[in-house]
Design a protein around this motif. Structure first.
Motif, PDB file in Angstrom:
ATOM      1  N   ASP A 126       0.830  -1.204   0.000  1.00  0.00           N
ATOM      2  CA  ASP A 126       0.000   0.000   0.000  1.00  0.00           C
ATOM      3  C   ASP A 126       0.865   1.256   0.000  1.00  0.00           C
ATOM      4  OD1 ASP A 126      -2.252  -1.565   0.051  1.00  0.00           O
ATOM      5  OD2 ASP A 126      -2.426  -1.516   2.244  1.00  0.00           O
ATOM      6  N   ASP A 127       0.432   2.254  -0.713  1.00  0.00           N
ATOM      7  CA  ASP A 127       1.059   3.579  -0.752  1.00  0.00           C
ATOM      8  C   ASP A 127       2.513   3.555  -1.217  1.00  0.00           C
ATOM      9  OD1 ASP A 127      -1.328   4.606   0.228  1.00  0.00           O
ATOM     10  OD2 ASP A 127      -0.682   4.375   2.314  1.00  0.00           O
ATOM     11  N   VAL A 128       2.860   2.643  -2.108  1.00  0.00           N
ATOM     12  CA  VAL A 128       4.212   2.587  -2.653  1.00  0.00           C
ATOM     13  C   VAL A 128       4.126   2.712  -4.171  1.00  0.00           C
ATOM     14  CG1 VAL A 128       6.285   1.183  -2.931  1.00  0.00           C
ATOM     15  CG2 VAL A 128       5.023   1.116  -0.779  1.00  0.00           C
ATOM     16  N   LEU A 129       4.930   3.612  -4.737  1.00  0.00           N
ATOM     17  CA  LEU A 129       5.003   3.734  -6.189  1.00  0.00           C
ATOM     18  C   LEU A 129       6.172   2.890  -6.680  1.00  0.00           C
ATOM     19  CD1 LEU A 129       4.429   7.562  -6.657  1.00  0.00           C
ATOM     20  CD2 LEU A 129       2.817   5.719  -7.087  1.00  0.00           C
ATOM     21  N   TYR A 130       5.907   2.078  -7.690  1.00  0.00           N
ATOM     22  CA  TYR A 130       6.926   1.163  -8.198  1.00  0.00           C
ATOM     23  C   TYR A 130       7.479   1.679  -9.519  1.00  0.00           C
ATOM     24  CZ  TYR A 130       5.224  -1.977  -4.653  1.00  0.00           C
ATOM     25  OH  TYR A 130       4.881  -2.523  -3.454  1.00  0.00           O
ATOM     26  N   ALA A 131       8.780   1.542  -9.699  1.00  0.00           N
ATOM     27  CA  ALA A 131       9.412   1.974 -10.942  1.00  0.00           C
ATOM     28  C   ALA A 131       9.057   1.025 -12.079  1.00  0.00           C
ATOM     29  CB  ALA A 131      10.927   2.052 -10.771  1.00  0.00           C
ATOM     30  N   SER A 132       9.003  -0.270 -11.802  1.00  0.00           N
ATOM     31  CA  SER A 132       8.689  -1.275 -12.820  1.00  0.00           C
ATOM     32  C   SER A 132       7.552  -2.155 -12.325  1.00  0.00           C
ATOM     33  CB  SER A 132       9.900  -2.151 -13.108  1.00  0.00           C
ATOM     34  OG  SER A 132      10.965  -1.389 -13.605  1.00  0.00           O
ATOM     35  N   GLU A 133       6.665  -2.504 -13.248  1.00  0.00           N
ATOM     36  CA  GLU A 133       5.579  -3.423 -12.952  1.00  0.00           C
ATOM     37  C   GLU A 133       5.439  -4.377 -14.127  1.00  0.00           C
ATOM     38  OE1 GLU A 133       1.845  -1.766 -11.353  1.00  0.00           O
ATOM     39  OE2 GLU A 133       2.845   0.164 -11.552  1.00  0.00           O
ATOM     40  N   LEU A 134       4.954  -5.582 -13.848  1.00  0.00           N
ATOM     41  CA  LEU A 134       4.762  -6.586 -14.875  1.00  0.00           C
ATOM     42  C   LEU A 134       3.291  -6.986 -14.898  1.00  0.00           C
ATOM     43  CD1 LEU A 134       6.071  -8.469 -16.980  1.00  0.00           C
ATOM     44  CD2 LEU A 134       6.405 -10.121 -15.144  1.00  0.00           C
ATOM     45  N   VAL A 135       2.680  -6.904 -16.077  1.00  0.00           N
ATOM     46  CA  VAL A 135       1.287  -7.304 -16.268  1.00  0.00           C
ATOM     47  C   VAL A 135       1.282  -8.515 -17.193  1.00  0.00           C
ATOM     48  CG1 VAL A 135      -0.970  -6.626 -17.139  1.00  0.00           C
ATOM     49  CG2 VAL A 135       0.451  -4.955 -15.950  1.00  0.00           C
ATOM     50  N   ILE A 136       0.684  -9.611 -16.719  1.00  0.00           N
ATOM     51  CA  ILE A 136       0.638 -10.857 -17.472  1.00  0.00           C
ATOM     52  C   ILE A 136      -0.815 -11.194 -17.752  1.00  0.00           C
ATOM     53  CG2 ILE A 136       1.203 -13.311 -17.447  1.00  0.00           C
ATOM     54  CD1 ILE A 136       3.335 -12.626 -15.306  1.00  0.00           C
ATOM     55  N   THR A 137      -1.150 -11.429 -19.024  1.00  0.00           N
ATOM     56  CA  THR A 137      -2.483 -11.904 -19.389  1.00  0.00           C
ATOM     57  C   THR A 137      -2.323 -13.204 -20.162  1.00  0.00           C
ATOM     58  OG1 THR A 137      -2.539 -10.640 -21.440  1.00  0.00           O
ATOM     59  CG2 THR A 137      -3.471  -9.585 -19.506  1.00  0.00           C
TER      60      THR A 137
END
Length: 150
Positions: A126-137
């Motif tokens: 919660d309340d953390v901004l991430y530099a990288s994120e991965l979205v998998i579909t």
């Protein structure tokens, strides 16, 4: 019209390779019947979009450095298993839809699915901004998915 009037015709030649540039080092290609995997050595990240009728797909995201922002892995497959290895430090959103299949996500146990879809978020605080994120579909008719942190 210019031929009829006997006027000289000017040819404008445009090289197609500058307009339509293909990526020669694609990680995984669309193949109808095939088992594929990402390279075993380090590779430059590109968003992965794969379509297949039958086969096993293995995507190892730990062998690359994800860029800042969102990175995508999209797999559409009729029959077969999809295995995805993700690094520990990257938050992951997973969308999986299947007619008949099993899901083993982050070692939480195997879950049998019948005409269902699931959404799993892992590694987010919660309340953390991430530099990288991965979205998998991942979308299958009859297929399994396994997502492992490595």
């Amino acid at each position: 019209y210019k031929l009829w009037k006997n006027e000289p015709i000017q040819h404008m030649v445009r090289p197609f390779d500058t307009v339509y540039k293909e990526t020669p080092n694609s990680i995984i290609q669309n193949k109808l019947f095939s088992s594929q995997t990402t390279p075993f050595n380090a590779y430059e990240w590109q968003d992965v979009h794969v379509q297949s009728f039958y086969g096993e797909q293995v995507i190892d995201v730990t062998q690359t450095v994800l860029p800042k922002g969102l990175s995508f892995v999209s797999v559409r497959q009729s029959l077969g298993k999809v295995t995805i290895y993700v690094p520990y430090e990257i938050p992951v959103r997973l969308h999986f839809a299947t007619i008949i299949g099993e899901a083993d996500i982050f070692g939480r146990g195997v879950q049998r699915l019948w005409n269902q879809s699931i959404l799993v978020k892992d590694g987010y605080l919660d309340d953390v901004l991430y530099a990288s994120e991965l979205v998998i579909t991942v979308s299958t008719w009859i297929g399994d998915i396994e997502v492992i942190r490595k």
